[in-house]
Design a protein around this motif. Structure first.
Motif, PDB file in Angstrom:
ATOM      1  N   CYS A 174     -33.037   8.588  27.563  1.00 57.65           N
ATOM      2  CA  CYS A 174     -34.318   8.752  26.883  1.00 57.65           C
ATOM      3  C   CYS A 174     -34.701   7.466  26.151  1.00 57.65           C
ATOM      4  N   VAL A 175     -33.746   6.898  25.433  1.00 59.08           N
ATOM      5  CA  VAL A 175     -34.021   5.670  24.683  1.00 59.08           C
ATOM      6  C   VAL A 175     -34.312   4.515  25.634  1.00 59.08           C
ATOM      7  N   THR A 176     -33.608   4.479  26.753  1.00 56.15           N
ATOM      8  CA  THR A 176     -33.869   3.446  27.759  1.00 56.15           C
ATOM      9  C   THR A 176     -35.304   3.570  28.269  1.00 56.15           C
ATOM     10  N   LYS A 177     -35.724   4.791  28.525  1.00 62.67           N
ATOM     11  CA  LYS A 177     -37.065   5.043  29.059  1.00 62.67           C
ATOM     12  C   LYS A 177     -38.150   4.576  28.093  1.00 62.67           C
ATOM     13  N   ILE A 178     -37.904   4.728  26.796  1.00 60.03           N
ATOM     14  CA  ILE A 178     -38.933   4.340  25.824  1.00 60.03           C
ATOM     15  C   ILE A 178     -38.738   2.902  25.331  1.00 60.03           C
ATOM     16  N   GLY A 179     -37.714   2.214  25.884  1.00 67.56           N
ATOM     17  CA  GLY A 179     -37.502   0.814  25.556  1.00 67.56           C
ATOM     18  C   GLY A 179     -36.809   0.576  24.228  1.00 67.56           C
ATOM     19  N   GLY A 180     -35.996   1.530  23.799  1.00 64.32           N
ATOM     20  CA  GLY A 180     -35.294   1.385  22.525  1.00 64.32           C
ATOM     21  C   GLY A 180     -33.931   0.726  22.675  1.00 64.32           C
ATOM     22  N   ASP A 181     -33.183   0.719  21.601  1.00 67.68           N
ATOM     23  CA  ASP A 181     -31.862   0.088  21.546  1.00 67.68           C
ATOM     24  C   ASP A 181     -30.810   1.023  22.142  1.00 67.68           C
ATOM     25  N   THR A 182     -30.456   0.765  23.383  1.00 68.80           N
ATOM     26  CA  THR A 182     -29.499   1.643  24.067  1.00 68.80           C
ATOM     27  C   THR A 182     -28.083   1.461  23.545  1.00 68.80           C
ATOM     28  N   HIS A 183     -27.771   0.311  22.970  1.00 66.35           N
ATOM     29  CA  HIS A 183     -26.414   0.098  22.445  1.00 66.35           C
ATOM     30  C   HIS A 183     -26.118   1.084  21.320  1.00 66.35           C
ATOM     31  N   THR A 184     -27.015   1.217  20.367  1.00 67.26           N
ATOM     32  CA  THR A 184     -26.773   2.156  19.273  1.00 67.26           C
ATOM     33  C   THR A 184     -26.927   3.603  19.745  1.00 67.26           C
ATOM     34  N   ALA A 185     -27.787   3.828  20.725  1.00 67.18           N
ATOM     35  CA  ALA A 185     -27.966   5.189  21.244  1.00 67.18           C
ATOM     36  C   ALA A 185     -26.682   5.721  21.854  1.00 67.18           C
ATOM     37  N   GLN A 186     -25.845   4.828  22.375  1.00 65.20           N
ATOM     38  CA  GLN A 186     -24.566   5.253  22.941  1.00 65.20           C
ATOM     39  C   GLN A 186     -23.699   5.943  21.895  1.00 65.20           C
ATOM     40  N   PHE A 187     -23.957   5.663  20.633  1.00 65.07           N
ATOM     41  CA  PHE A 187     -23.176   6.245  19.545  1.00 65.07           C
ATOM     42  C   PHE A 187     -23.942   7.329  18.802  1.00 65.07           C
ATOM     43  N   GLY A 188     -25.006   7.821  19.426  1.00 68.73           N
ATOM     44  CA  GLY A 188     -25.791   8.893  18.818  1.00 68.73           C
ATOM     45  C   GLY A 188     -26.696   8.421  17.706  1.00 68.73           C
ATOM     46  N   ILE A 189     -26.972   7.124  17.669  1.00 68.46           N
ATOM     47  CA  ILE A 189     -27.811   6.564  16.618  1.00 68.46           C
ATOM     48  C   ILE A 189     -29.189   6.247  17.205  1.00 68.46           C
ATOM     49  N   TYR A 190     -30.198   6.830  16.604  1.00 68.86           N
ATOM     50  CA  TYR A 190     -31.570   6.545  17.010  1.00 68.86           C
ATOM     51  C   TYR A 190     -32.445   6.719  15.777  1.00 68.86           C
ATOM     52  N   ASN A 191     -33.255   5.729  15.462  1.00 70.49           N
ATOM     53  CA  ASN A 191     -34.086   5.771  14.258  1.00 70.49           C
ATOM     54  C   ASN A 191     -35.571   5.641  14.564  1.00 70.49           C
ATOM     55  N   GLY A 192     -35.950   5.951  15.785  1.00 67.59           N
ATOM     56  CA  GLY A 192     -37.354   5.843  16.168  1.00 67.59           C
ATOM     57  C   GLY A 192     -38.104   7.140  15.954  1.00 67.59           C
ATOM     58  N   SER A 193     -39.303   7.209  16.532  1.00 66.79           N
ATOM     59  CA  SER A 193     -40.162   8.369  16.329  1.00 66.79           C
ATOM     60  C   SER A 193     -40.292   9.253  17.567  1.00 66.79           C
ATOM     61  N   ASP A 194     -39.597   8.938  18.645  1.00 64.60           N
ATOM     62  CA  ASP A 194     -39.680   9.759  19.856  1.00 64.60           C
ATOM     63  C   ASP A 194     -39.060  11.127  19.578  1.00 64.60           C
ATOM     64  N   THR A 195     -39.828  12.177  19.779  1.00 62.09           N
ATOM     65  CA  THR A 195     -39.356  13.521  19.423  1.00 62.09           C
ATOM     66  C   THR A 195     -38.195  13.986  20.300  1.00 62.09           C
ATOM     67  N   THR A 196     -38.214  13.633  21.573  1.00 63.00           N
ATOM     68  CA  THR A 196     -37.115  14.023  22.457  1.00 63.00           C
ATOM     69  C   THR A 196     -35.822  13.340  22.033  1.00 63.00           C
ATOM     70  N   ALA A 197     -35.893  12.051  21.776  1.00 60.01           N
ATOM     71  CA  ALA A 197     -34.701  11.312  21.349  1.00 60.01           C
ATOM     72  C   ALA A 197     -34.187  11.848  20.015  1.00 60.01           C
ATOM     73  N   ASN A 198     -35.089  12.170  19.109  1.00 56.60           N
ATOM     74  CA  ASN A 198     -34.668  12.720  17.820  1.00 56.60           C
ATOM     75  C   ASN A 198     -34.031  14.103  17.976  1.00 56.60           C
ATOM     76  N   ALA A 199     -34.559  14.908  18.882  1.00 51.75           N
ATOM     77  CA  ALA A 199     -33.973  16.224  19.136  1.00 51.75           C
ATOM     78  C   ALA A 199     -32.564  16.071  19.712  1.00 51.75           C
ATOM     79  N   LEU A 200     -32.400  15.119  20.624  1.00 50.52           N
ATOM     80  CA  LEU A 200     -31.076  14.866  21.197  1.00 50.52           C
ATOM     81  C   LEU A 200     -30.108  14.365  20.123  1.00 50.52           C
ATOM     82  N   LYS A 201     -30.587  13.481  19.261  1.00 47.63           N
ATOM     83  CA  LYS A 201     -29.756  12.955  18.183  1.00 47.63           C
ATOM     84  C   LYS A 201     -29.326  14.096  17.252  1.00 47.63           C
TER      85      LYS A 201
END
Length: 101
Positions: free
Chosen positions: A40-67
């Motif tokens: 999801c983070v890759t698709k929206i162009g976010g930081d995939t390195h931190t997403a690998q550890f369950g870290i996401y600080n953006g506003s995408d609702t899907t990514a936040n729900a997954l987090k």
């Protein structure tokens, strides 16, 4: 802490096996959620390195729900691991207790 007289090693071993199975299922679910978050983070162009550890600080609702789902899952795993530790302690105490006559 003493094991109660009605505790049996077989029952505790079965409890331990069931808890281990739940932890393994949660591990698989955690891996799938992590993969979905990274995708999801890759698709929206976010930081995939931190997403690998369950870290996401953006506003995408899907990514936040997954987090959020990952956080809940990790909390559940923590609780199950505490239960496992307690069962293991009781098994150890039963093994060290003198036989009852």
């Amino acid at each position: 802490m003493r094991p109660s007289n009605d505790e049996h090693p077989e029952t505790l071993a079965a409890d331990k096996k069931a808890l281990n199975a739940k932890v393994e299922a949660l591990n698989a679910k955690e891996e799938a959620l992590n993969d979905a978050l990274v995708a999801c983070v890759t698709k929206i162009g976010g930081d995939t390195h931190t997403a690998q550890f369950g870290i996401y600080n953006g506003s995408d609702t899907t990514a936040n729900a997954l987090k959020d789902a990952l956080k809940e899952l990790k909390d559940e795993k923590k609780s199950l691991n505490a239960q496992l530790e307690e069962v293991q302690k009781r098994l150890t105490l039963l093994a060290q207790a003198p036989p009852q006559v």
